[in-house]
Enzyme design. Structure first.
Site, mmCIF file in Angstrom:
data_model
loop_
_atom_site.group_PDB
_atom_site.id
_atom_site.type_symbol
_atom_site.label_atom_id
_atom_site.label_comp_id
_atom_site.label_asym_id
_atom_site.label_seq_id
_atom_site.Cartn_x
_atom_site.Cartn_y
_atom_site.Cartn_z
ATOM 1 C CG ASP A 102 -1.989 0.853 1.322
ATOM 2 O OD1 ASP A 102 -2.029 1.817 0.302
ATOM 3 O OD2 ASP A 102 -2.636 1.095 1.789
ATOM 4 C CG PHE A 151 -10.529 -1.074 4.155
ATOM 5 C CD1 PHE A 151 -8.646 -1.025 4.219
ATOM 6 C CD2 PHE A 151 -10.920 -2.005 4.270
ATOM 7 C CE1 PHE A 151 -8.334 -1.292 5.740
ATOM 8 C CE2 PHE A 151 -10.375 -2.913 5.441
ATOM 9 C CZ PHE A 151 -8.591 -1.864 6.448
#
Length: 178
Positions: A102, A151
């Site tokens: 990420d 997410f």
């Protein structure tokens, strides 16, 4: 639990096929001899278990407990090493497994530490890589799937400790992230 999933991004069958390919690439790329695998807990546990069963060579397996999300949906910006003991890696070829790339902070921090501890080489594999600008300049050597900046949960990834046992990767509904 599945009612909180907006949509499935990567289904179970696609994950299996991709892990077969990654395992073959790792087996081809790594020099002969033992490899130390470092699994980043807890998120990479499912990915690691399924991937490592596909690699037909001698592997030593260690786990490292690190945290950067601290229960939220975004990285806190800090990578905390939670274990008192750090695996012995001096002179070893290391395969570092993480669930998701990420911000890049976790992968960069752990890789740097492994090299400081004397690893000969550190190769990285992640199940997912978000298509985004990273806080750290790092890329994984082996990537299962490129995804958008959403997410996600399932297949080891969680939100507040939930959803890790889903057999697929899905996008969590915003209403569930409260």
């Amino acid at each position: 639990m599945q009612n909180n999933i907006e949509r499935v991004l990567v289904d179970e069958e696609l994950i299996r096929k991709r892990l077969d390919t990654i395992a073959k690439e790792i087996e081809t790329d790594f020099p002969q001899g033992p490899v130390i695998v470092i699994i980043l807990l807890k998120g990479a546990l499912v990915f690691a278990a399924d991937l490592l069963r596909r690699i037909p060579r001698e592997l030593s397996i260690e786990c490292l407990n690190v945290a950067s999300y601290h229960g939220g949906v975004e990285s806190s910006g800090n990578v905390d090493f939670l274990d008192l003991h750090f695996p012995e890696v001096e002179g070893a070829h290391v395969l570092l497994l993480d669930d998701i790339l990420d911000t890049g902070r976790t992968l960069a921090a752990v890789k740097k530490r492994l090299l400081e501890e004397g690893a000969t080489a550190v190769h990285t594999a992640v199940l997912l890589s978000k298509d985004k600008t990273r806080a750290e300049e790092v890329e994984a050597d082996y990537i299962g799937f490129e995804i958008g900046d959403e997410f996600v949960v399932g297949y080891g990834l969680d939100y507040k400790g939930k959803y890790r046992n889903l057999p697929y990767v899905g996008v969590l509904k915003l209403s569930a992230a409260v």
